[in-house]
Design a protein around this motif. Sequence first.
Motif, mmCIF file in Angstrom:
data_model
loop_
_atom_site.group_PDB
_atom_site.id
_atom_site.type_symbol
_atom_site.label_atom_id
_atom_site.label_comp_id
_atom_site.label_asym_id
_atom_site.label_seq_id
_atom_site.Cartn_x
_atom_site.Cartn_y
_atom_site.Cartn_z
ATOM 1 N N LEU A 186 -2.811 -1.272 4.283
ATOM 2 C CA LEU A 186 -1.211 -2.427 3.914
ATOM 3 C C LEU A 186 0.174 -1.759 3.360
ATOM 4 C CD1 LEU A 186 -2.706 -5.701 1.522
ATOM 5 C CD2 LEU A 186 -1.773 -5.266 3.997
ATOM 6 N N VAL A 187 -0.133 -0.487 2.681
ATOM 7 C CA VAL A 187 1.008 0.292 2.313
ATOM 8 C C VAL A 187 1.666 1.122 3.570
ATOM 9 C CG1 VAL A 187 1.674 2.104 1.390
ATOM 10 C CG2 VAL A 187 -0.231 0.680 0.221
ATOM 11 N N LYS A 188 0.647 0.776 3.931
ATOM 12 C CA LYS A 188 1.604 1.580 5.303
ATOM 13 C C LYS A 188 2.096 1.052 6.601
ATOM 14 C CE LYS A 188 -1.892 3.759 8.595
ATOM 15 N NZ LYS A 188 -2.915 4.965 8.857
ATOM 16 N N VAL A 189 1.578 0.036 7.076
ATOM 17 C CA VAL A 189 2.390 -1.063 7.670
ATOM 18 C C VAL A 189 3.232 -1.917 7.050
ATOM 19 C CG1 VAL A 189 -0.002 -1.576 9.049
ATOM 20 C CG2 VAL A 189 1.110 -3.111 6.649
ATOM 21 N N ARG A 190 3.710 -1.372 6.087
ATOM 22 C CA ARG A 190 4.817 -2.324 5.403
ATOM 23 C C ARG A 190 5.909 -1.444 5.866
ATOM 24 N NH1 ARG A 190 6.096 0.063 -0.264
ATOM 25 N NH2 ARG A 190 5.712 1.099 0.702
ATOM 26 N N GLU A 191 6.089 -0.201 6.319
ATOM 27 C CA GLU A 191 7.034 0.283 6.907
ATOM 28 C C GLU A 191 7.640 0.161 8.004
ATOM 29 O OE1 GLU A 191 9.421 1.591 4.515
ATOM 30 O OE2 GLU A 191 8.125 1.809 3.110
ATOM 31 N N GLY A 199 5.023 -9.437 4.690
ATOM 32 C CA GLY A 199 3.327 -10.348 5.337
ATOM 33 C C GLY A 199 2.611 -9.099 4.250
ATOM 34 N N ALA A 200 2.706 -8.437 4.346
ATOM 35 C CA ALA A 200 2.569 -6.605 3.384
ATOM 36 C C ALA A 200 2.814 -6.895 1.674
ATOM 37 C CB ALA A 200 2.659 -5.058 3.729
ATOM 38 N N ILE A 201 3.984 -6.940 1.741
ATOM 39 C CA ILE A 201 4.010 -7.639 0.244
ATOM 40 C C ILE A 201 2.804 -8.730 -0.365
ATOM 41 C CG2 ILE A 201 5.004 -8.483 -1.403
ATOM 42 C CD1 ILE A 201 8.083 -6.604 -0.191
ATOM 43 N N ASP A 202 2.820 -9.785 -0.083
ATOM 44 C CA ASP A 202 2.296 -11.332 0.094
ATOM 45 C C ASP A 202 1.169 -10.504 -0.055
ATOM 46 O OD1 ASP A 202 4.533 -13.126 -0.085
ATOM 47 O OD2 ASP A 202 3.842 -13.651 1.666
ATOM 48 N N GLY A 203 0.396 -9.789 1.048
ATOM 49 C CA GLY A 203 -1.037 -9.414 0.852
ATOM 50 C C GLY A 203 -0.965 -8.227 -0.033
ATOM 51 N N ILE A 204 -0.328 -7.514 -0.447
ATOM 52 C CA ILE A 204 -0.523 -6.372 -2.060
ATOM 53 C C ILE A 204 -0.623 -7.389 -3.389
ATOM 54 C CG2 ILE A 204 0.692 -4.604 -3.108
ATOM 55 C CD1 ILE A 204 1.414 -3.904 -0.951
ATOM 56 N N VAL A 205 -0.118 -8.247 -3.263
ATOM 57 C CA VAL A 205 -0.114 -8.827 -4.606
ATOM 58 C C VAL A 205 -1.279 -9.600 -4.517
ATOM 59 C CG1 VAL A 205 1.060 -11.280 -4.129
ATOM 60 C CG2 VAL A 205 0.373 -10.208 -5.816
ATOM 61 N N ALA A 206 -2.103 -9.960 -3.374
ATOM 62 C CA ALA A 206 -3.459 -10.659 -3.005
ATOM 63 C C ALA A 206 -4.699 -9.696 -3.613
ATOM 64 C CB ALA A 206 -3.576 -11.636 -1.963
ATOM 65 N N THR A 207 -4.552 -8.612 -3.233
ATOM 66 C CA THR A 207 -5.362 -7.522 -3.477
ATOM 67 C C THR A 207 -6.176 -7.794 -5.094
ATOM 68 O OG1 THR A 207 -3.620 -5.839 -3.680
ATOM 69 C CG2 THR A 207 -4.820 -5.834 -1.722
ATOM 70 N N ARG A 208 -4.893 -8.082 -5.458
ATOM 71 C CA ARG A 208 -5.194 -7.620 -6.992
ATOM 72 C C ARG A 208 -5.330 -6.537 -7.894
ATOM 73 N NH1 ARG A 208 -6.813 -13.002 -8.984
ATOM 74 N NH2 ARG A 208 -5.853 -14.862 -7.287
ATOM 75 N N ASP A 209 -4.679 -5.526 -7.672
ATOM 76 C CA ASP A 209 -4.979 -4.255 -7.468
ATOM 77 C C ASP A 209 -4.303 -3.881 -8.508
ATOM 78 O OD1 ASP A 209 -5.270 -0.800 -7.117
ATOM 79 O OD2 ASP A 209 -5.860 -1.347 -5.154
ATOM 80 N N GLU A 210 -4.324 -3.351 -9.700
ATOM 81 C CA GLU A 210 -3.977 -2.873 -10.935
ATOM 82 C C GLU A 210 -2.310 -1.719 -10.139
ATOM 83 O OE1 GLU A 210 -3.891 -3.547 -13.648
ATOM 84 O OE2 GLU A 210 -5.347 -4.584 -13.109
#
Length: 834
Positions: free
Chosen positions: A675-680, A691-702
Amino acid sequence: MPSECRDGFPRFELPGAEPHYAPDRTALPEHLRIEVGLDFDKRSIRGRCTTRLKIIEGGPCAVTFDAVDLEIDEVGDGSGAKLPFTVSPGRLRVDLGERTAGGTVEVAVGYRATPRRGLYFVEPDQHYPKKPRQAWTQGQDVDSPRWFPCIDQPGIKATSEVIATVPRPFSALANGELVGEREGSDGTRTFHWKLDVPHSAYLVTLVAGELESWKEKAGPVELDFHVPKGRMADGKRAMGNTARMMAFFTERLGVPYPYKRYGQVCVADFIFGGMENTTQTTLTDQTLHDERAHLDFTSDPLVSHELAHQWFGDLVTCRTWADGWLNEGFATYFEALWREHDLGEDEFRYEMLENADLYLSEMERYARSVVTSRYHEPVDIFDRHLYEKGSLILHMVRGVLGDERFFRAVKRYLEKHARGAVETRDLLRAVEEATGAELSWLFEPFVHGRGHPQLEVGYAWDPSAKLVRLEVKQTQKVGDGVHHFRLPMQLRLVVAGETRTFDLEVGAREMQSFAFPAAVEPTQCVLDPKNWMLKTVRFEKPVRLWREELGAAPEGIVRAIAARALGKQGGEADVPFLEKAILGDKFWGVAAQAAGALGQIRGPAARDALIRGLAVKHPKARRAVVRALGEFREDPAAAGALLSLLEKSDASYFVEGEAARSLGKTRDPRAWDGLVKVRERPSHQEAIRCGAIDGIVATRDERALKLLVDETRLGLPMASRRAATAALGELEGKREARERLEDLIDDPDFRIRHEAALQLGRLGDAKAIPLLERIPSRKDEDGRVKRRARESVRKLGEGKPQAMEALRGEVDALRRELNRVREELAEIRGRTGR
Ligand SMILES: [Zn+2]
């Protein structure tokens, strides 16, 4: 007033909302002449507005104009004689002396202003150095008086002239025709526009900028188009169907386009999608798009909506905002009618299904009467009830009357009220006059009441009597404005290969039974096969009927609804039927619903069917497949398919954006890096980044918190900043999330402030209450931000999760449990070889 209605929905009316009534009309404007000079450096204006008024009530006379934050220099009577005046907040009262009824008087007001609303100056800044220099106005709903004094009531109309002086090389657009243009000696240019058909003050427009323009013809009507420099190709892609729409609407309505010219201009930072200013629509430049976006994005809904408003809203106008659905319901319905004309019936009925979904999604905020005057600001009611439910009500009227009578009634409505103002009863009356049909039974519960029918339908085939028996129950909680509904519908049975259609009229009562002849058990049993009526239905019929309808019904809408039902009522055994629909149905909407159903059924078979379904051609169907794969949490196969799609990339921006969102939802360990990669990746309206931002929050990663805060910074695109702001609201219990949202409530962009106000409510931290409580008293704040702040205060103040949120939690838990049971069952079946 309790904050909840009897049916458990939050109340629309917030504390302090008062009913709004139109003012007395002792003098009415006939003509406005607005001379205005724009100073881009000072972001200010200097103006002289001359209003010709007709005296309605003779005697000692005065007129009160709406005038907000205007510095009034002088008021005269047009012949140079001064008129006494008094200024109070929001008002300018001018003494007209002794006048006789029927006479006219001119009132000329000289003024200056540095408007913060109503008229907006846009220019590049340190964060957005590429932004163009423009100025544009937005009158609706109550901001015209911030750039010229007027009687700002939608039901009060006058012809208008705008004479605008702007610096070279800018040009200026306004309503009507260009009747004069001159170069000043001081480096300015003056454009003189004139409209000879009366219209409301909120529809008066002025746009200034450096624009690229072109012209077309639609029958006798001149079309002109204006876009920022360098965007001509994107502009033609976005607005290229205008002439065809004009021809279609004219033909369908039997009422020609009411003006000589129709212009459209795309501007930066526009605060709505579009605004139907009479003869001169303003559109957001966000609708301009490249060829790749055009694969599965179109500006047609926006363009057709604003064009339809030229009849519904501009020519015939709601008398007060309380009846605003007469503007927005028609414009929204005509978007769908254009789609029907352009793309066919399946697309049309699917759009109405989407409209119903949108309206239903607003239920968790409130269920209100479509017509209401009790609000803080009119913009409070510009919601899914006004637009989508409005369109669904008109759709029902069409269903009840049939096409020929419906359009005859609409023609009557337009012709009778052309250049005038309307209330809901005028539409009802026009229908009656044109067709004899009296539809109070439909308008009363759907327009003036709240909610919609929630049907539970029981099915049984009685082999001895050779009858299909249906039991229809209306389950909505009646009272407090919610009614039982009368619903004339059809029922279609397929019996031994033969199709028979019956009338089935549900009466306005709780329970009703019906019986229909069927020599053998039917293979299809379809209620309301064209889906005319607004309702929710839980139809308890055997799954094999749904399967048969999914595979064999002639209408896309019936197949789509069957696919959706299988997601709720079906199981693993239905997977092959749904997969077949994804890859084989000729309408993408059916494929999309089938994909959604597989996402609900879950289990390895559904997942594998979806992975195979990625091969589906239509990008909107593929988007739905990708979305459904997001339902497979911690499933390496689903995540792997999404990762490889993103790696290979997709023809569609939106499929990639959705894949990013879904990838995050799987919470796969590989998701974060992907996700961090496709974000750009650049994309239309930042579809991929969002989509990447929504995905990032959905990962629940710290790590999400830090990244999301960074994604909200100024300088990044508005769309993804907004997505990041929304994502912060997911981080419950995180102090830093609340603090960042509290900063964002002062953002220069109102969309970000709006999102922050909403998310502070969702975050559930009552510490935000004092800040939110201050928002409604902010001078110049957008009404939409105030409304969200008030709703969030109510939500946080109740100190308990809203009933709907608690319910949603329960439903999620039940769903998880159901899937566990399904998977176990599948396993047992596998073991026993069944
Ligand atoms: Zn509209």
